[in-house]
Write an enzyme that holds these catalytic residues in place. Structure first.
Site, PDB file in Angstrom:
ATOM      1  N   HIS A  17      40.647  36.945  52.474  1.00 16.12           N
ATOM      2  CA  HIS A  17      41.677  37.800  53.063  1.00 16.12           C
ATOM      3  C   HIS A  17      42.103  37.332  54.454  1.00 16.12           C
ATOM      4  O   HIS A  17      42.550  38.133  55.275  1.00 16.12           O
ATOM      5  CB  HIS A  17      41.178  39.249  53.107  1.00 16.12           C
ATOM      6  CG  HIS A  17      41.068  39.862  51.745  1.00 16.12           C
ATOM      7  ND1 HIS A  17      42.112  40.516  51.128  1.00 16.12           N
ATOM      8  CD2 HIS A  17      40.049  39.880  50.858  1.00 16.12           C
ATOM      9  CE1 HIS A  17      41.734  40.930  49.926  1.00 16.12           C
ATOM     10  NE2 HIS A  17      40.480  40.545  49.742  1.00 16.12           N
ATOM     11  N   HIS A 104      26.566  40.185  44.900  1.00 19.69           N
ATOM     12  CA  HIS A 104      27.589  39.507  45.685  1.00 19.69           C
ATOM     13  C   HIS A 104      26.936  38.857  46.903  1.00 19.69           C
ATOM     14  O   HIS A 104      25.731  38.998  47.121  1.00 19.69           O
ATOM     15  CB  HIS A 104      28.678  40.486  46.125  1.00 19.69           C
ATOM     16  CG  HIS A 104      29.613  40.880  45.029  1.00 19.69           C
ATOM     17  ND1 HIS A 104      29.198  41.553  43.918  1.00 19.69           N
ATOM     18  CD2 HIS A 104      30.950  40.687  44.882  1.00 19.69           C
ATOM     19  CE1 HIS A 104      30.230  41.780  43.117  1.00 19.69           C
ATOM     20  NE2 HIS A 104      31.300  41.252  43.680  1.00 19.69           N
ATOM     21  N   ASP A 334      38.250  40.502  38.685  1.00 17.04           N
ATOM     22  CA  ASP A 334      38.428  40.102  37.287  1.00 17.04           C
ATOM     23  C   ASP A 334      37.381  40.774  36.419  1.00 17.04           C
ATOM     24  O   ASP A 334      36.180  40.644  36.711  1.00 17.04           O
ATOM     25  CB  ASP A 334      38.273  38.581  37.156  1.00 17.04           C
ATOM     26  CG  ASP A 334      39.422  37.827  37.783  1.00 17.04           C
ATOM     27  OD1 ASP A 334      40.394  37.559  37.064  1.00 17.04           O
ATOM     28  OD2 ASP A 334      39.341  37.509  38.989  1.00 17.04           O
TER      29      ASP A 334
END
Length: 404
Positions: A17, A104, A334
């Site tokens: 980002h 993550h 996704d």
């Protein structure tokens, strides 16, 4: 580090980002005809928002060729490639400031650097792979034009739905699977949104992905990649063997959990007599006589060096775990990242082969300045030489292979 390669060097930059992502590519041979459109093809195959089974993030990932080219031709100087992040939503990840997401890189990046990106893992995001894909697209163009090397990847399995490796347990790899590896083309792969070229299996994959998405969950899978027309002799023993560098490249892709080349783990279930690759006399893509193997269970690599057969391997992607009741996963993700990973696998393969070719070409160019060898053992076909020598160093006309 964020660099890959020795002679064909790629340095990627950017987070998911930030304002942009991209790369600098050094070592591109001068004189290669190159445009942004050549690079855009693979970036468009990788981009988000391609279908309802991928992330809803809206990015066209338009590449900007900043340097290293003039009048559509490479100069031999570093090439800078930039892609703007236009659909940034770092606020979607505000909760990761308090709660690291399971499976993550939120916690590990914070532990390593003492600071983290607003989106959590930052460089661990698949967004980082844009630079790899852009650089790999350049390598692919050179490899195809100069060597006729083709690289095709496809989705072999999603979750528990996949193309079987063999029809029964008595086969190392089945005829249908090996025929697919030998002949599949990219246009066949891209006909299905799952990027599985087997229509019936692809439909089942779609059902599985949509069911997982509806349950607010996700699936991993398996990608097979084949490299065709690769010349023999590539690979740098002992630590930079060809399969070692391919494994290095594949395992550096986000969410990758395993790598297998050739028959992979299946090969461990067979006797050596069933699994060996017998040598036979054959021809290469130019019609010249060379040594070939009759089965290619080794996946085109022996002793860490390419043998001229198709190189094929598989890499698996991980499944992201949820944490209901603790942290509601936000942002756009996704439900199955596997289809979008296909061009990433192809282009990373191209980076490895390109770098290995440049290293081998440098060695051969240096050796070519020396007097020719005149005492080769037996009668043998010399890979890439197109000649056969006997023990006295004279040319042999009958092209016998491995006289005893």
């Amino acid at each position: 580090m964020s660099s890959f390669g020795k002679l064909f060097r790629v340095h990627t930059y950017g987070e998911s980002h930030c304002k942009s992502v991209g790369c600098i590519v050094d070592g591109v041979p001068p004189g290669l005809k190159l445009t942004e459109e050549d690079i855009q093809v693979q970036l468009s195959r990788r981009r988000p928002g391609q279908s309802d089974i991928t992330t809803a993030r809206s990015e066209f990932d338009t590449v900007h060729l900043q340097s290293g080219c003039e009048h559509g031709v490479t100069l031999g100087t570093p090439i800078s490639l930039l892609v703007l992040n236009k659909d940034q939503r770092p606020h979607d990840y505000a909760e990761t400031d308090s709660y690291p997401r399971p499976s993550h890189a939120d916690y590990t990046y914070l532990a390593k650097y003492g600071v983290k990106a607003s989106s959590g893992g930052g460089r661990a995001s698949a967004r980082e792979t844009i630079g790899r894909v852009a650089a790999g697209a350049i390598a692919e163009k050179y490899l195809l034009e100069c060597y006729g090397i083709e690289i095709v990847a496809f989705v072999q399995r999603v979750g528990k739905v996949g193309i079987p490796f063999a029809e029964d347990d008595n086969e190392v790899l089945g005829k249908e699977y090996m025929e697919l590896v030998k002949s599949v083309k990219r246009d066949q792969v891209d006909k299905e949104i799952t990027r599985c070229p087997h229509k019936e299996t692809s439909m089942k994959m779609e059902e599985a992905i949509r069911a997982s998405k509806a349950a607010n969950d996700s699936l991993g899978g398996l990608i097979t990649c084949v490299i065709r027309n690769c010349p023999p002799g590539l690979g740098e023993p002992a630590f930079d063997k060809l399969e070692a560098m391919l494994a290095h490249a594949m395992l550096s892709i986000p969410s990758t959990k395993s790598f297998e080349i050739g028959s992979g783990l299946r090969g461990t279930m067979f006797h050596g007599s069933e699994h060996n690759d017998p040598w036979i006399e054959g021809v290469d893509s130019k019609g010249e006589k060379v040594l070939r193997t009759s089965t290619n269970w080794s996946g085109g690599v022996q002793g860490g060096i390419s043998n001229g057969e198709d190189i094929y391997f598989r890499r698996s992607t991980a499944r992201y775990d949820g944490s209901a009741g603790v942290l509601a996963a936000k942002g756009r993700h996704d439900p199955c990242v596997v289809p979008r990973a296909v061009p990433i696998v192809e282009t990373m393969s191209a980076l490895v082969i390109m770098d290995m070719l440049l290293q081998q070409n440098a060695r051969q160019a240096a050796a070519a300045l020396l007097p020719p060898l005149t005492h080769l053992p037996l009668t043998m076909v010399l890979p890439g030489k197109g000649v056969v020598n006997d023990a006295a160093g004279e040319k042999v006309q009958d092209n016998k292979v491995g006289d005893e």
